[in-house]
Structure formats: C-alpha cells, structure tokens
Design an enzyme around this catalytic site. Structure first.
Site, short mmCIF file in Angstrom:
data_model
loop_
_atom_site.label_atom_id
_atom_site.label_comp_id
_atom_site.label_asym_id
_atom_site.label_seq_id
_atom_site.Cartn_x
_atom_site.Cartn_y
_atom_site.Cartn_z
N PHE A 32 1.15 7.85 0.99
CA PHE A 32 1.79 9.17 1.01
C PHE A 32 0.86 10.18 0.31
O PHE A 32 0.26 9.85 -0.71
CB PHE A 32 3.13 9.06 0.28
CG PHE A 32 4.01 10.25 0.41
CD1 PHE A 32 4.84 10.41 1.52
CD2 PHE A 32 4.04 11.22 -0.58
CE1 PHE A 32 5.67 11.51 1.63
CE2 PHE A 32 4.87 12.33 -0.47
CZ PHE A 32 5.68 12.48 0.64
N ASP A 83 4.83 2.02 -5.68
CA ASP A 83 5.66 3.16 -5.32
C ASP A 83 6.82 2.63 -4.48
O ASP A 83 6.59 2.04 -3.41
CB ASP A 83 4.82 4.18 -4.53
CG ASP A 83 5.61 5.44 -4.20
OD1 ASP A 83 6.82 5.31 -3.91
OD2 ASP A 83 5.03 6.53 -4.20
N TYR A 137 16.33 10.35 -4.05
CA TYR A 137 17.02 11.16 -3.01
C TYR A 137 16.91 10.53 -1.63
O TYR A 137 17.42 11.08 -0.66
CB TYR A 137 16.52 12.60 -2.99
CG TYR A 137 15.00 12.76 -2.90
CD1 TYR A 137 14.35 12.63 -1.69
CD2 TYR A 137 14.25 13.05 -4.03
CE1 TYR A 137 12.98 12.77 -1.61
CE2 TYR A 137 12.88 13.20 -3.96
CZ TYR A 137 12.25 13.05 -2.74
OH TYR A 137 10.89 13.18 -2.68
N LYS A 138 16.23 9.38 -1.51
CA LYS A 138 16.11 8.71 -0.21
C LYS A 138 17.28 7.73 -0.07
O LYS A 138 18.40 8.16 0.11
CB LYS A 138 14.73 8.08 -0.09
CG LYS A 138 13.67 9.20 0.02
CD LYS A 138 12.24 8.73 -0.03
CE LYS A 138 11.31 9.94 0.13
NZ LYS A 138 9.92 9.64 -0.21
N ARG A 180 10.11 9.12 13.25
CA ARG A 180 10.57 8.09 12.34
C ARG A 180 12.08 8.01 12.45
O ARG A 180 12.78 9.01 12.26
CB ARG A 180 10.18 8.54 10.93
CG ARG A 180 9.79 7.45 10.00
CD ARG A 180 9.14 7.97 8.76
NE ARG A 180 9.86 9.07 8.13
CZ ARG A 180 9.66 9.45 6.88
NH1 ARG A 180 8.78 8.83 6.13
NH2 ARG A 180 10.33 10.46 6.37
C1 LIG Z 1 9.03 10.66 -0.69
C2 LIG Z 1 7.83 10.12 -1.37
C3 LIG Z 1 7.29 10.76 -2.50
C4 LIG Z 1 7.90 12.05 -2.96
O1 LIG Z 1 7.46 12.53 -4.18
P1 LIG Z 1 8.19 13.81 -4.82
O2 LIG Z 1 7.52 14.04 -6.08
O3 LIG Z 1 9.65 13.48 -4.92
O4 LIG Z 1 8.02 14.94 -3.85
C5 LIG Z 1 6.21 10.16 -3.14
N1 LIG Z 1 5.66 9.00 -2.68
C6 LIG Z 1 6.16 8.39 -1.57
C7 LIG Z 1 5.54 7.12 -1.09
C8 LIG Z 1 7.23 8.94 -0.88
O5 LIG Z 1 7.71 8.35 0.21
#
Ligand SMILES: *Cc1c(COP(=O)(O)O)cnc(C)c1O
Length: 413
Positions: free
Chosen positions: A133, A210, A235-236, A384
């Site tokens: 990401f 992560d 939040y996921k 997705r």
């Molecule tokens: C959604 C996601 C993030 C999001 O990071 P934020 O700081 O909440 O914007 C980070 N890493 C991964 C792998 C994600 O899927």
C-alpha cells in the site's frame, strides 16, 4: 426475461444465506437506501444500526453531563482497554500489548523508527514489498532516509503475493526489519504470517505486519507466532467509521526497549507529573503521543462485540464461503467477457476480498456506483469486491457480480 444462469446463481446464493450461521447479524447494520450491493466493507465498514443512538447518548451523557470527569472515569484508559479488546478478539494477543491511537500511517512511522532505532549498527537494511500500500512504501522511504538505512524492495508475483522463499532470498545478517502486509490490498493474497515471521527471526531481524486488510476477518495468533510489531486500521473490517484511529501491537518484551519518536505527554511515565524532562512509560502506553480521539473510538466497540460473539474463526468461514461463491460466479459470468481473476484461487491463500480485472473497469465502476452497486476501483484496471462477512450476504455478492456483467455490456441486455 431472467437468464437461467442468473436464476441458478441467485438460488444458490439464497440457499447459502439460509444456511449461514451468521446470517442473523446482517440485520445489525444500518440500511443504506438505494444500495443493492455494498462491496466495499473492506475499505469502509458499515455502521451498526444502533450507532445514531449510541452517538447521541455519548454526547448527552459521557460528554455533555459528565464533562471533563469522563477522562478519569473512562477515557484515559480507553486506548489500552480497546487495544486489549482488539488483541483478544482479533489478534491472538494477550493484554498489555495493543493500543488504539493515531492513524495507521502515523503508527507505521512511529514503529518503523522505533524498530530501526533499536537494532544493531551492522543491520542496515529495511525490507519492504514493492507492491505494498502506498502509505507503507512512502513511510518506509522517508524513515530509511532519516535513519540512514538502505531500503530493499521485495518484488513477488503480484497475484500470489509474498512467499517465504521471496523473503528468504533477501534477508541476511544485514536486515534490521522486514515490513509486510498480511493481506495484499490489491490482490487479496494472504501471506504466511507464522512462516515468514520465523524466516525473518532466523536471520535475527524484527518483523512488522500491516493488518489493515486482515484484522477482524482472518484469525491470527500474534503472540504464539512470535510477531514483534503489528499495525492496522479499525475502519475496514472493524467498522470504526471514517478516520477512526488505528491500533498497534508491540510484543511485551520489546516494550521499554523500542522507543517511538513522537514522545508526547501521553507516552510519558507519569502523564500528570508535568516534570521538567521526558521519562518514557515502560509499558504499551509509550506508543501514544497526545490526547486520544475518544469520539472516533465509539463505533468500533459494537463491531468488536459482534465479532467476539461470532468468533473470528466463524467470520473467516463465512468470508471463505463468500469469496468462493464470488470466484465461481466470476468464472461463469465474467470470464467469458474477458475479465481476469487477480486474486489467488486457493481460498487458503486469500483474504476477504476478490479482485478482478478488465480494461473497461474504470467506466464500469462509475456505472455501478450510479446504480447503487458499490465495489471499488484500483488502478490500473481492477475492481475489488470487498465482502465483509458480517454485513454482506451471498445474494448481495451475486447481485453485484451480475451488475458488473450488465455494466460491461450495457447494450447487450
Ligand atoms: C487502508 C490501509 C492503510 C491506511 O492508512 P491510513 O493512515 O488509515 O490512511 C495503510 N496500509 C494499508 C495496507 C491499508 O490497506
């Protein structure tokens, strides 16, 4: 006239829903008028039905009536209490090793710095996956430059994801830290957490995971698998709402050894000592920095209860049922139109979402959103299908996939 294939898939989905042991929970979520298939619960989980009342009660009572007394009564301890709850319900982590704070990006920064600051001088390499990401990659670039270490990129197969062999090929006595995603945000590939963690420990390096796309949907045992550090979103699959704070796990014996760099007053040994100089807390609270976002910690609590009641193993079983149905339906109705499966076929090797590819998917996604079918689009040409098990039915999954087909051939039907 309804296509016989559509009828068969929908009948099959109805039968799976009727036999779904978690089916009763579908009603626990707020209705979204006009939405026939919400396939993005892996990006932003839906609110529980009782959220409006809970938020109102919070404003009226905890904040409005108890006022600042609520800090002592409940809020001070909330980052650690919620962390313990996430650890117990979703991470396989004993109490005292998880906190809720900041955003995932900020926590990744803090923990990358902390880990690199604690390793031997000869260990000069940080390993990160090239397809990770963006925020993870960008933070690694920045931290590597700040800490004067070399960033080594892993380049695994984009659908299969990172394997133990990929990791073994790049780690050595020069490796300080390996940082990977448990479930790939694009392909949905599920990494072998115990195997890779062991391979990294074999060369004496630290391992950071992560968990954004796995917490709450994939069972894991951070303690038993010897994971050093983990960070994830709430939040996921934990339905904490837009911008709800993230969580971080730091193995107990690394607390007091690793020091995160944003050493605000909430990370100090005695928050209210207001002393002349900084003394770090010796426990997990050292990962905090400033005043926690209490309001943003409300929504995830109901979802954690729901996952605990269901068990994350049962959530995973439903997730597998949903993704298997999705893969089968894609093979039957989308593959003939040139759609490619961009997610591992083996359910053991994938997480909670299924990604499919077609050159027209950018426009297709716009058409779907306009019709109340909501997946998300990922560059360059992927859709997705995020199937959050507690809030998504099999019928909703098939409805969405049939809508993708119809949007791909707008004049054909
Ligand atoms: C959604 C996601 C993030 C999001 O990071 P934020 O700081 O909440 O914007 C980070 N890493 C991964 C792998 C994600 O899927």
């Amino acid at each position: 006239m309804t296509d016989p294939l559509d009828t068969r898939l929908l009948d099959e989905a109805r039968a799976l829903d009727a036999a779904d042991p978690l089916g009763a929970h579908l009603d626990a979520f707020l209705d979204a008028p006009g939405v026939t298939a919400y396939l993005d619960g892996n990006s932003l989980g839906r609110p529980l039905r009782d959220m409006p009342e809970k938020l109102a009660a919070f404003v009226r009572e905890d904040w409005g009536t108890r006022l600042i007394r609520s800090w002592d009564e409940q809020w001070m301890a909330l980052p650690m209490e919620l962390g313990d709850r996430i650890g117990r319900v979703a991470l396989g982590a004993a109490a005292g090793q998880t906190v809720v704070a900041d955003s995932t990006s900020v926590l990744i920064y803090k923990l990358l710095r902390a880990a690199l600051g604690a390793t031997d001088e000869e260990r000069t390499e940080l390993v990160m996956e090239a397809g990770n990401f963006p925020t993870d990659r960008f933070l690694a670039e920045g931290v590597a430059a700040e800490a004067g270490v070399t960033l080594r990129w892993l380049e695994p197969d984009p659908v299969r994801g990172v394997t133990i062999a990929d990791v073994e090929a790049v780690v050595s006595e020069r490796t300080a830290l390996v940082s990977l995603s448990h479930v790939d945000y694009r392909s949905g590939a599920l990494a072998d957490m115990p195997g890779i963690t062991a391979a990294v420990h074999e060369v004496g390096a630290l391992m950071m995971w992560d968990l954004c796309h796995s917490a709450g949907v994939i069972p894991m045992q951070l303690d038993a698998w010897g994971v050093d550090i983990a960070v994830g979103c709430t939040y996921k699959y934990l339905n904490g709402g837009p911008g709800s704070p993230a969580f971080a796990y730091l193995r107990r014996d690394l607390q007091g050894v690793l020091r995160q760099p944003i050493q605000g007053w909430w990370s100090a040994a005695d928050i209210f000592a207001m002393g002349p100089e900084y003394q770090p807390a010796g426990d997990i609270r050292q990962l905090l920095s400033g005043t926690p976002p209490v309001t943003s910690m409300l929504a995830m609590q109901g979802m954690l209860d729901l996952i605990e009641e269901s068990t994350v193993e049962a959530v995973r079983a439903k997730s597998t049922s949903l993704t298997e149905l999705a893969v089968r339906a894609c093979d039957e109705v989308l593959a003939p139109l040139g759609v490619r499966l961009l997610t591992p076929r083996d359910p053991e090797l994938r997480g909670g979402h299924v990604t499919i590819g077609h050159p027209d998917f950018r426009e297709v996604t716009q058409r779907l959103w306009a019709d109340g079918v909501i997946p998300d689009f990922r560059f360059p040409d992927g859709i997705r299908l995020g199937l959050s098990p507690l809030s998504t039915s099999h019928v909703e999954t098939i409805t969405g996939i049939l809508a993708v087909r119809d949007a791909l051939e707008p004049h054909g039907r």
